[in-house]
Design a protein around this motif. Structure first.
Motif, PDB file in Angstrom:
ATOM      1  N   LYS A   4       0.828  -1.208   0.000  1.00  0.00           N
ATOM      2  CA  LYS A   4       0.000   0.000   0.000  1.00  0.00           C
ATOM      3  C   LYS A   4       0.862   1.258   0.000  1.00  0.00           C
ATOM      4  O   LYS A   4       0.510   2.266  -0.616  1.00  0.00           O
ATOM      5  CB  LYS A   4      -0.940   0.021   1.210  1.00  0.00           C
ATOM      6  CG  LYS A   4      -2.298  -0.541   0.893  1.00  0.00           C
ATOM      7  CD  LYS A   4      -2.400  -2.036   0.892  1.00  0.00           C
ATOM      8  CE  LYS A   4      -2.330  -2.738  -0.389  1.00  0.00           C
ATOM      9  NZ  LYS A   4      -2.428  -4.191  -0.310  1.00  0.00           N
ATOM     10  N   GLU A  33      -2.331  -5.552  -8.052  1.00  0.00           N
ATOM     11  CA  GLU A  33      -1.855  -4.424  -7.235  1.00  0.00           C
ATOM     12  C   GLU A  33      -0.408  -4.073  -7.584  1.00  0.00           C
ATOM     13  O   GLU A  33      -0.076  -2.917  -7.855  1.00  0.00           O
ATOM     14  CB  GLU A  33      -1.952  -4.756  -5.740  1.00  0.00           C
ATOM     15  CG  GLU A  33      -3.374  -4.718  -5.200  1.00  0.00           C
ATOM     16  CD  GLU A  33      -3.432  -4.830  -3.677  1.00  0.00           C
ATOM     17  OE1 GLU A  33      -2.370  -4.864  -3.019  1.00  0.00           O
ATOM     18  OE2 GLU A  33      -4.557  -4.892  -3.142  1.00  0.00           O
ATOM     19  N   VAL A  46     -10.826  -6.402  -0.424  1.00  0.00           N
ATOM     20  CA  VAL A  46     -10.473  -5.136  -1.070  1.00  0.00           C
ATOM     21  C   VAL A  46      -9.275  -5.338  -1.986  1.00  0.00           C
ATOM     22  O   VAL A  46      -8.372  -6.111  -1.676  1.00  0.00           O
ATOM     23  CB  VAL A  46     -10.131  -4.069   0.007  1.00  0.00           C
ATOM     24  CG1 VAL A  46      -9.544  -2.827  -0.643  1.00  0.00           C
ATOM     25  CG2 VAL A  46     -11.365  -3.708   0.812  1.00  0.00           C
ATOM     26  N   TYR A  71      -6.470  -2.871  -3.891  1.00  0.00           N
ATOM     27  CA  TYR A  71      -6.034  -1.467  -3.844  1.00  0.00           C
ATOM     28  C   TYR A  71      -5.471  -0.986  -5.162  1.00  0.00           C
ATOM     29  O   TYR A  71      -4.443  -0.311  -5.202  1.00  0.00           O
ATOM     30  CB  TYR A  71      -5.028  -1.275  -2.706  1.00  0.00           C
ATOM     31  CG  TYR A  71      -5.663  -1.491  -1.343  1.00  0.00           C
ATOM     32  CD1 TYR A  71      -5.805  -2.780  -0.833  1.00  0.00           C
ATOM     33  CD2 TYR A  71      -6.137  -0.430  -0.602  1.00  0.00           C
ATOM     34  CE1 TYR A  71      -6.401  -2.984   0.396  1.00  0.00           C
ATOM     35  CE2 TYR A  71      -6.729  -0.634   0.633  1.00  0.00           C
ATOM     36  CZ  TYR A  71      -6.860  -1.912   1.128  1.00  0.00           C
ATOM     37  OH  TYR A  71      -7.454  -2.115   2.350  1.00  0.00           O
ATOM     38  N   THR A  72      -6.106  -1.405  -6.253  1.00  0.00           N
ATOM     39  CA  THR A  72      -5.777  -0.789  -7.535  1.00  0.00           C
ATOM     40  C   THR A  72      -6.398   0.615  -7.511  1.00  0.00           C
ATOM     41  O   THR A  72      -7.008   1.017  -6.521  1.00  0.00           O
ATOM     42  CB  THR A  72      -6.431  -1.617  -8.645  1.00  0.00           C
ATOM     43  OG1 THR A  72      -7.774  -1.923  -8.243  1.00  0.00           O
ATOM     44  CG2 THR A  72      -5.682  -2.917  -8.885  1.00  0.00           C
ATOM     45  N   TRP A  73      -6.255   1.366  -8.605  1.00  0.00           N
ATOM     46  CA  TRP A  73      -7.032   2.606  -8.702  1.00  0.00           C
ATOM     47  C   TRP A  73      -7.789   2.563 -10.003  1.00  0.00           C
ATOM     48  O   TRP A  73      -7.152   2.515 -11.054  1.00  0.00           O
ATOM     49  CB  TRP A  73      -6.134   3.852  -8.620  1.00  0.00           C
ATOM     50  CG  TRP A  73      -7.012   5.042  -8.366  1.00  0.00           C
ATOM     51  CD1 TRP A  73      -7.510   5.921  -9.270  1.00  0.00           C
ATOM     52  CD2 TRP A  73      -7.532   5.449  -7.090  1.00  0.00           C
ATOM     53  NE1 TRP A  73      -8.317   6.839  -8.661  1.00  0.00           N
ATOM     54  CE2 TRP A  73      -8.361   6.572  -7.306  1.00  0.00           C
ATOM     55  CE3 TRP A  73      -7.421   4.952  -5.778  1.00  0.00           C
ATOM     56  CZ2 TRP A  73      -9.039   7.228  -6.279  1.00  0.00           C
ATOM     57  CZ3 TRP A  73      -8.100   5.608  -4.763  1.00  0.00           C
ATOM     58  CH2 TRP A  73      -8.886   6.741  -5.018  1.00  0.00           C
ATOM     59  N   GLU A  90     -10.205   1.533  -6.713  1.00  0.00           N
ATOM     60  CA  GLU A  90     -10.176   0.379  -5.820  1.00  0.00           C
ATOM     61  C   GLU A  90     -11.367  -0.537  -6.099  1.00  0.00           C
ATOM     62  O   GLU A  90     -12.348  -0.123  -6.719  1.00  0.00           O
ATOM     63  CB  GLU A  90     -10.238   0.872  -4.366  1.00  0.00           C
ATOM     64  CG  GLU A  90      -8.994   1.637  -3.959  1.00  0.00           C
ATOM     65  CD  GLU A  90      -9.101   2.307  -2.600  1.00  0.00           C
ATOM     66  OE1 GLU A  90      -8.047   2.591  -2.017  1.00  0.00           O
ATOM     67  OE2 GLU A  90     -10.224   2.562  -2.130  1.00  0.00           O
ATOM     68  N   ARG A 121     -11.838   5.213  -3.389  1.00  0.00           N
ATOM     69  CA  ARG A 121     -11.975   5.007  -1.932  1.00  0.00           C
ATOM     70  C   ARG A 121     -13.083   4.025  -1.551  1.00  0.00           C
ATOM     71  O   ARG A 121     -13.642   4.106  -0.451  1.00  0.00           O
ATOM     72  CB  ARG A 121     -12.219   6.344  -1.213  1.00  0.00           C
ATOM     73  CG  ARG A 121     -11.118   7.351  -1.409  1.00  0.00           C
ATOM     74  CD  ARG A 121      -9.901   7.062  -0.550  1.00  0.00           C
ATOM     75  NE  ARG A 121      -8.764   7.849  -1.014  1.00  0.00           N
ATOM     76  CZ  ARG A 121      -7.562   7.356  -1.275  1.00  0.00           C
ATOM     77  NH1 ARG A 121      -7.306   6.071  -1.087  1.00  0.00           N
ATOM     78  NH2 ARG A 121      -6.579   8.114  -1.689  1.00  0.00           N
ATOM     79  N   ALA A 176     -12.584   1.098  -0.795  1.00  0.00           N
ATOM     80  CA  ALA A 176     -12.028   0.307   0.316  1.00  0.00           C
ATOM     81  C   ALA A 176     -12.591   0.815   1.636  1.00  0.00           C
ATOM     82  O   ALA A 176     -12.789   0.040   2.579  1.00  0.00           O
ATOM     83  CB  ALA A 176     -10.507   0.406   0.324  1.00  0.00           C
TER      84      ALA A 176
END
Ligand code: FAD
Length: 467
Positions: free
Chosen positions: A49, A187, A350, A352-354, A356, A417, A419
Motif C-alpha cells: 500500500k 496491485e 479489497v 487497492y488498484t485505482w 479500488e 476510496r 475500500a
C-alpha cells in the motif's frame, strides 16, 4: 508454564497475543524473524500500500495535475530509491509499533524458529542454534503463508520474482510479465504500470478475479487497460526462463493450442500463496496437514488436539489480514471461556488498484446458483459530484438485496476510496439492514458514500436521484 504459546507474529498471531494478554492469560509469542508483523507488515499489505500510494501520486503528477491547474516546470521523475526507502520506513515504524504493543501487554517474545516437541511443548531454535523449551497449556499456530513458485517457473529472486522481491526492485522495469490476474498481481502490476512499466498479465482463467462479482472484474479490466495493461487470458504457462538480463515466458493458448512467447525485464509470479508449515513438526503433536497443506481445524479453529488451535493463512478461508486478526481474537476469547463468533460471510475483500475494488457478502452469480430471487441496484461514479470534483469517475457500486425482504445480501464496488466506503455496507449487513435502510440514511454531501446510497435507492424502487 505458559497458558498459551503463539507461533508466528503476523496479524493473526500478534493480535491473538494481545487479546490473550488482555484476558489475563500468560502469553508467549514466537517469531523466527527479527521484526514482528509477519507477511502483512513486512512484505504484504503495508509495503504494497505504501508503494501503491507513492506510485499513484506520480501517476497523478504526470496525468492529472495539468487538468487540475497545476503546471510543473519539469516533468516529474521517479526516484525509486527514495520511494522504496519511504516504504521501508513505513514498514519499520509499523513493526516497531507491534514490538511496543508486545511489551505493553507483557507478552513474552521468543525470537527463533518454533517447532513442536509434543502437544504441550514447543522448542525455539535461535539463529545461533540456541534451543529453548517452552511448556504451555495451549498453542495457537499462526505461521501464515508463502508465495507459490513451482519449479518450472525457475524462481531466482532476481529476474523471476514473487511479490516479496517486487517490493524492492532496483529499477523501474521497461516491461514486466505478471503471471496471475489475482489481487497481488494486479496491485503490484499497478505500482509499476503507474511508474511507466509495460505490464503483460498472463492468466489461466478466462477473466481476472474469478471469485469476485463479474461486473467488478469487467470494470476494473477497462481501467487497467487504460493504464496500459495487456491481458492474456486462458493461457497456461509452460516455462519461464531468465538469462540474467531478461526473462522469457512461453504459454499455451488453451483455446487453440498456439504458443505465446513474451519477453520482459522481470516476471512476477503471482499465482497464489501456500500455507507455511515447514519445520513446524506438527506431527510431533499429532497433527497432519490436509490435501492443500493447511492445518485442519473445526468451527472453533481447534485442531485434532483440543489444546492446539490454528488461525490465519495457515487454515482454510480467505488469505486476508483482517480475517487472521478476527480468528486471533476468536481463539483468545474461546481460551478465556467466552463464546465468540465470526461471521465469515461478512469479511470484506479489497483490492487497492485505482480505482479500488471492494466487496462484501455474496456475488450475483453465487445468489443465482442458490436460486435466490434478488433485486439489483447500480450507480456509476460518473454521476457523482464528489467523483467529478476529484476526477475519479470510473467505476460503480452494485447493491444486491433479497427480492422479498429487501435484506442486503451483497455489495460490490469499483471506484475511488471504495475500500473505505465498503465498511458502511459491512455494518449495515451485520445489522441485517435492508437496501431501503441505507437509502433512507442521510449521507454527507459530497462524498463517495453517496454512490452506495444511490445504488441502494436503485435496488429499492429504482428511485436513484442523480441518474
Ligand atoms: P503471516 O502474516 O504470514 O505471519 C506468519 C508469521 O509466522 C511470519 O512472521 C513467519 O515468519 C512466522 N513463522 C512461520 N513459521 C514459524 C515458525 N515455525 N516459528 C516462528 N515463526 C514462524 N491482506 C489484506 O487483508 N489486505 C491487504 O491489502 C493485503 N495485501 C497483501 C499484499 C501482498 C503483497 C501480500 C503478499 C499479502 C497481502 N495480504 C493482504 C495478505 C496478508 O498479508 C495475509 O493474509 C496475512 O499476513 C496473514 O496473516 P497470518 O498471521 O496468518 O500470517
Amino acid at each position: 508454564m505458559f497458558d498459551v504459546t503463539i507461533i508466528g507474529s503476523g496479524p493473526g498471531g500478534y493480535v491473538a497475543a494481545i487479546r490473550c494478554a488482555q484476558l489475563g492469560l500468560k502469553t508467549a509469542l514466537i517469531e523466527k524473524y527479527d521484526t514482528l508483523g509477519g507477511t502483512c507488515l513486512n512484505v504484504g499489505c503495508i509495503p504494497s500500500k505504501a508503494l501503491l500510494d507513492s506510485s499513484e501520486h506520480f501517476h497523478n503528477a504526470q496525468h492529472t495535475f495539468a487538468e487540475h491547474g497545476i503546471d510543473l516546470d519539469t516533468p516529474p521523475r521517479v526516484n525509486l530509491t527514495q520511494m522504496i526507502a519511504r516504504k521501508n520506513k513505513v514498514v519499520s515504524d509499523t513493526c516497531a509499533g507491534v514490538s511496543f504493543l508486545m511489551k505493553k501487554n507483557k507478552i513474552t517474545l521468543f525470537t527463533g524458529f518454533g517447532s513442536f516437541v509434543a502437544a504441550n511443548q514447543v522448542k525455539v531454535t535461535a539463529k545461533d542454534g540456541t534451543e529453548t523449551l517452552i511448556d504451555t497449556k495451549n498453542v495457537i499456530i499462526a505461521t501464515g503463508s508463502k508465495p507459490i513458485a513451482p519449479p518450472s517457473f525457475n524462481y531466482d529472486k532476481k529476474r523471476i520474482i514473487t511479490s516479496t522481491e517486487a517490493l524492492n526492485l532496483p529499477e523501474v522495469p521497461k516491461r514486466m510479465i505478471v503471471v496471475g490476474a489475482g489481487v497481488i498481481g494486479l496491485e503490484l502490476g499497478s505500482v509499476y504500470a503507474r511508474l511507466g512499466t509495460q505490464i503483460d498479465v498472463v492468466e489461466f482463467a478466462d477473466k481476472m478475479l474469478p471469485t469476485m462479482d463479474a461486473d467488478m472484474g469487467k470494470e476494473l479490466q477497462k481501467c487497467l487497460k487504460k493504464l496500459g495493461f495487456n491481458f492474456y487470458y486462458q493461457h497456461k504457462v509452460q516455462s519461464v526462463t531468465s538469462d540474467g538480463e531478461k526473462t522469457t515466458l512461453v504459454a499455451e493458448n488453451a483455446k487453440d493450442g498456439s504458443l505465446l512467447t513474451l519477453e520482459a525485464d522481470y516476471t512476477l509470479v503471482a499465482i497464489g500463496r501456500r500455507p507455511y508449515t515447514a519445520g513446524l513438526a506438527a506431527e510431533n503433536a499429532g497433527i497432519s496437514l490436509d490435501e492443500r497443506g493447511r492445518i485442519p481445524v473445526n468451527e472453533h479453529l481447534q485442531t485434532v488436539v483440543p489444546t492446539i488451535y490454528a488461525i490465519g493463512d495457515v487454515v482454510k478461508g480467505a488469505m486476508l489480514a483482517h480475517k487472521a486478526e478476527e480468528e486471533g481474537v476468536f481463539v483468545a476469547e474461546l481460551l478465556a471461556g467466552q463464546k465468540p463468533h465470526i461471521n465469515y460471510n461478512l469479511i470484506p475483500g479489497v483490492i487497492y488498484t485505482w480505482p479500488e475494488v471492494a466487496a462484501v457478502g455474496k456475488t450475483e452469480a453465487e445468489l443465482k446458483a442458490e436460486g435466490r430471487a434478488v433485486k439489483i441496484g447500480k450507480f456509476p461514479f460518473k454521476a457523482l459530484g464528489r467523483a467529478r470534483a476529484s476526477m475519479d469517475t470510473d467505476g460503480l457500486v452494485k447493491v444486491i438485496s433479497d427480492a422479498t425482504t429487501d435484506e442486503i445480501l451483497g455489495v460490490h464496488a469499483v471506484g475511488p476510496r471504495v475500500a473505505d466506503v465498503i465498511m458502511e455496507a459491512v455494518v449495515a449487513m451485520e445489522f441485517r439492514a435492508s437496501a431501503e435502510d441505507i437509502a433512507r440514511i442521510c449521507h454527507p454531501h459530497p462524498t463517495f458514500t453517496e454512490a452506495l446510497k444511490e445504488a441502494a435507492l436503485d435496488a429499492t424502487e429504482r428511485r436513484a436521484l442523480h441518474i
